[in-house]
Structure formats: structure tokens, C-alpha cells
Design a protein around this motif. Structure first.
Motif, PDB file in Angstrom:
ATOM      1  N   UNK A   1       0.845  -1.197   0.000  1.00 35.60           N
ATOM      2  CA  UNK A   1       0.000   0.000   0.000  1.00 35.60           C
ATOM      3  C   UNK A   1       0.876   1.240   0.000  1.00 35.60           C
ATOM      4  N   UNK A   2       0.619   2.171  -0.898  1.00 34.59           N
ATOM      5  CA  UNK A   2       1.442   3.358  -1.023  1.00 34.59           C
ATOM      6  C   UNK A   2       0.994   4.450  -0.061  1.00 34.59           C
ATOM      7  N   UNK A   3       1.038   4.230   1.231  1.00 26.93           N
ATOM      8  CA  UNK A   3       0.603   5.262   2.171  1.00 26.93           C
ATOM      9  C   UNK A   3       1.710   6.292   2.319  1.00 26.93           C
ATOM     10  N   UNK A   4       1.340   7.560   2.232  1.00 28.02           N
ATOM     11  CA  UNK A   4       2.305   8.637   2.309  1.00 28.02           C
ATOM     12  C   UNK A   4       2.986   8.655   3.667  1.00 28.02           C
ATOM     13  N   UNK A   5       4.290   8.954   3.662  1.00 26.72           N
ATOM     14  CA  UNK A   5       5.017   9.034   4.927  1.00 26.72           C
ATOM     15  C   UNK A   5       4.703  10.306   5.699  1.00 26.72           C
ATOM     16  N   UNK A   6       3.851  11.159   5.139  1.00 23.94           N
ATOM     17  CA  UNK A   6       3.441  12.376   5.845  1.00 23.94           C
ATOM     18  C   UNK A   6       2.267  12.121   6.782  1.00 23.94           C
TER      19      UNK A   6
ATOM     20  N   UNK B   1      -3.437  15.011  -6.833  1.00 22.65           N
ATOM     21  CA  UNK B   1      -4.608  14.397  -6.208  1.00 22.65           C
ATOM     22  C   UNK B   1      -4.258  12.955  -5.894  1.00 22.65           C
ATOM     23  N   UNK B   2      -4.191  12.626  -4.594  1.00 26.22           N
ATOM     24  CA  UNK B   2      -3.783  11.295  -4.167  1.00 26.22           C
ATOM     25  C   UNK B   2      -4.625  10.818  -3.000  1.00 26.22           C
ATOM     26  N   UNK B   3      -4.896   9.527  -3.005  1.00 25.60           N
ATOM     27  CA  UNK B   3      -5.561   8.852  -1.887  1.00 25.60           C
ATOM     28  C   UNK B   3      -4.644   7.723  -1.447  1.00 25.60           C
ATOM     29  N   UNK B   4      -4.086   7.837  -0.258  1.00 27.79           N
ATOM     30  CA  UNK B   4      -3.090   6.877   0.232  1.00 27.79           C
ATOM     31  C   UNK B   4      -1.948   6.702  -0.773  1.00 27.79           C
TER      32      UNK B   4
ATOM     33  N   UNK C   1      -4.993   5.015 -10.961  1.00 28.87           N
ATOM     34  CA  UNK C   1      -5.037   3.842 -10.090  1.00 28.87           C
ATOM     35  C   UNK C   1      -6.363   3.745  -9.324  1.00 28.87           C
ATOM     36  N   UNK C   2      -7.491   3.838 -10.031  1.00 26.31           N
ATOM     37  CA  UNK C   2      -8.785   3.841  -9.330  1.00 26.31           C
ATOM     38  C   UNK C   2      -9.090   2.530  -8.611  1.00 26.31           C
ATOM     39  N   UNK C   3      -8.658   1.399  -9.171  1.00 24.11           N
ATOM     40  CA  UNK C   3      -8.958   0.116  -8.534  1.00 24.11           C
ATOM     41  C   UNK C   3      -8.232  -0.022  -7.207  1.00 24.11           C
ATOM     42  N   UNK C   4      -6.994   0.451  -7.147  1.00 26.71           N
ATOM     43  CA  UNK C   4      -6.253   0.409  -5.895  1.00 26.71           C
ATOM     44  C   UNK C   4      -6.949   1.246  -4.817  1.00 26.71           C
ATOM     45  N   UNK C   5      -7.465   2.392  -5.225  1.00 26.00           N
ATOM     46  CA  UNK C   5      -8.168   3.259  -4.276  1.00 26.00           C
ATOM     47  C   UNK C   5      -9.478   2.612  -3.828  1.00 26.00           C
ATOM     48  N   UNK C   6     -10.217   2.039  -4.769  1.00 25.36           N
ATOM     49  CA  UNK C   6     -11.507   1.419  -4.424  1.00 25.36           C
ATOM     50  C   UNK C   6     -11.326   0.241  -3.471  1.00 25.36           C
ATOM     51  N   UNK C   7     -10.192  -0.466  -3.582  1.00 23.36           N
ATOM     52  CA  UNK C   7      -9.957  -1.599  -2.690  1.00 23.36           C
ATOM     53  C   UNK C   7      -9.729  -1.144  -1.245  1.00 23.36           C
TER      54      UNK C   7
END
Length: 315
Positions: free
Chosen positions: A1-6, A73-76, A83-89
Motif C-alpha cells: 500500500x502506497x501510504x504517504x510518509x506524511x 490528487x492522491x488517496x493513500x 489507479x482507481x482500482x487500488x483506491x476502491x480496494x
């Protein structure tokens, strides 16, 4: 999961979206250079009237609507454009419309939805049991959807959105049209989810809902951000402490009150704002039996001060 380090769940910088009306060759700027950041495990609100751009912004986050432009614009850490499927998961969605299957039972609706996520049947059964209990629907699990009240349907939609154990829950006006008891029940459940580490994005036009649930919020008007901050701070920084509401105000109202008071008028109501409770109380006493009441200022007062009390053309 690409969660931001911020530690940010969502980052939006200068996001824009316009809708074209080809018949009359005009465009509507639904979202206009909108920027915000959402820390993980918090509740972030989008507050504004219908047509402010709240729902469009939410749909851009999970890829249902494509943005026209954004600096970022980023979500996690994922870009919804690519990468909409990664976000939807990682996301649960509570839309304005429930889209439940009317001919199936509560449990059957959840089982079908669990299949969309590829959740094994045994695991889905346990998860559904947990969610039905969490949303106080266990006794209704064999009830057909058409027999449920509006509040039960709304709670079921929230349960459905939680099936995949999302890191982010997007709620688009989740309590519109519900009675106060159900609304407060849902608010309590949202608080519990946040304590479990779920990040909440909440769109609403209910000022009390935003005040009760949001750690931070933005007020939107015509696609733009007009204010941002923690709810209590927005009230303290942008409006007087108290307001005296006078219904069908008398013509001599302005002569009854101190010059320290700021007055706003509508067709049948006056709003008298001041930082001195005693000053407003003295004014209320002069009104006698005239219909009025004195209260603390709230988010609605802030919003109306910033955007005006009258409808814009087309609102």
C-alpha cells in the motif's frame, strides 16, 4: 500500500472540474481550484449547500468522475486518474442513493456485495454478522429491503461500505432526511470507526452534523473553498459569540438595540450579533413578548455571513 510518509490519507492541490452544457454552450465550474489535506484516522468534512461541488469532489477521489486538472490528487499515495482500482480496494462508499436490491433481504444484499470484493463466503458470513450487530440490524437480517425504514436502509448502506474493512470511508450526505434519533446513532458509529483508525470524508449540508463529527472541514460555495479549519475555531474566528433571532421584527428594532450589535435581515427575520451576552439580553427584554430567542452562534451563522443569506440565481 502506497501510504504517504506524511501521515496524510488524502492530498488535493488545485483540483478543477467543469461540466459542459452543449445545448446552450455554457459550462459549470463544479470544483474550482480546490486544495486540502486529510490526515489519516480523522474525520474531514465538506460543508455547503446543494450544488457546492461536494459530491463531485468525492467522486473524483475514487475515480468515478475524472478531474479536468489538478496539481496533485492522491488517496493513500494513489492517483485516482491512473489507479482507481487500488483506491476502491481501500475505500468504502456511502452514496446519496442506496441502490439496494429491493427483492432481497438485508443479509442477501450484503452477501452479494461481499462477492464483488472477492471475500470468501465463510469470512463474509462472519464479517456480515459483525456489521449487522455494529449497525444494530441483526434482528432485521432476514427482512426484505422494501420493508425497512429509511434509517435502517441508511445504516445498511454504511454496513455495506464497511464490508472490505476500508481504510477510508466516504459518506455523501449520510443522514439526509433521517429523524434525529437515527442521525445521532449514525454519528456515534462514525466516532467509533474513527477510533478504530478509519479515515472519514463526510459531505453534508447539516451544520450540526459537521460540528459534531468533523475534526476539520472546508466550507464550499460555487465550487470554491471559502473557509477551512476546525469547527469550533471557525466559529470563534469568524462570527460574534451570540445571536438574537427576531421573527417578524418590528420596524423600530434598530432603535431598541445598542450600536455594538451587528444586524442582518431577511424577509421575515432579523439576526442581531454581538460578543456581549448582556447587551443582547437587554435588547431581548425590550422586545417583550415579541417572538425571539437568544443563542450561541454556530457554523450556520458563519457560513451565511461568508456566502450571504439569499439564494443565487439557479440555486
Amino acid at each position: 500500500m502506497k501510504i504517504s510518509n506524511t501521515g496524510l490519507a488524502v492530498v488535493a492541490q488545485q483540483v478543477n472540474k467543469a461540466y459542459q452544457n452543449k445545448k446552450v454552450r455554457t459550462s459549470l465550474q463544479a470544483v474550482d481550484n480546490l486544495s486540502f489535506e486529510v490526515p489519516a484516522s480523522t474525520c474531514f468534512g465538506f460543508l455547503g449547500p446543494n450544488g457546492a461541488g461536494k459530491t463531485t469532489m468525492m467522486k473524483m477521489l475514487y475515480g468515478k468522475v475524472q478531474r479536468d486538472h489538478a496539481e496533485r490528487l492522491e488517496v493513500f499515495g494513489y492517483d485516482p486518474l491512473h489507479e482507481p482500482l487500488e483506491i476502491k480496494s481501500l475505500t468504502g462508499i456511502v452514496p446519496q442513493e442506496d441502490s439496494l436490491d429491493q427483492d432481497l433481504t438485508v443479509r442477501q444484499n450484503l452477501m452479494i456485495y461481499a462477492g464483488f470484493y472477492g471475500i470468501p463466503k465463510q469470512k463474509a458470513t462472519l464479517r456480515i454478522d459483525e456489521l449487522l450487530e455494529f449497525m444494530q440490524l441483526s434482528e432485521k437480517q432476514t427482512t426484505a429491503i422494501r420493508a425497512l425504514s429509511g434509517g435502517m436502509r441508511r445504516r445498511l448502506v454504511i454496513a455495506r461500505a464497511l464490508l472490505n474493512e476500508p481504510r477510508l470511508l466516504i459518506l455523501d450526505e449520510p443522514t439526509t432526511g433521517l429523524d434525529p434519533q437515527v442521525r445521532h446513532l449514525i454519528w456515534g458509529k462514525l466516532t467509533g470507526l474513527k477510533k478504530q483508525g478509519v479515515t472519514l470524508l463526510l459531505t453534508t449540508h447539516y451544520m450540526e452534523e459537521a460540528f459534531q463529527n468533523c475534526d476539520n472541514l472546508i466550507m464550499m460555495h460555487k465550487g470554491k473553498k471559502v473557509l477551512e479549519g476546525e469547527p469550533t475555531a471557525l466559529i470563534l474566528e469568524n462570527i460574534e459569540k451570540y445571536v438574537l433571532e427576531v421573527m417578524h421584527p418590528p420596524e423600530q428594532l434598530s432603535t431598541l438595540c445598542s450600536e455594538e450589535i451587528r444586524m442582518e435581515m431577511t424577509e421575515n427575520r432579523a439576526f442581531l450579533y454581538g460578543n456581549s451576552f448582556k447587551t443582547l439580553q437587554n435588547c431581548s427584554e425590550k422586545l417583550g413578548t415579541h417572538d425571539h430567542y437568544l443563542r450561541q452562534s454556530n457554523l450556520e451563522d458563519v457560513f451565511l455571513k461568508i456566502t450571504g443569506r439569499y439564494l443565487d440565481e439557479g440555486s
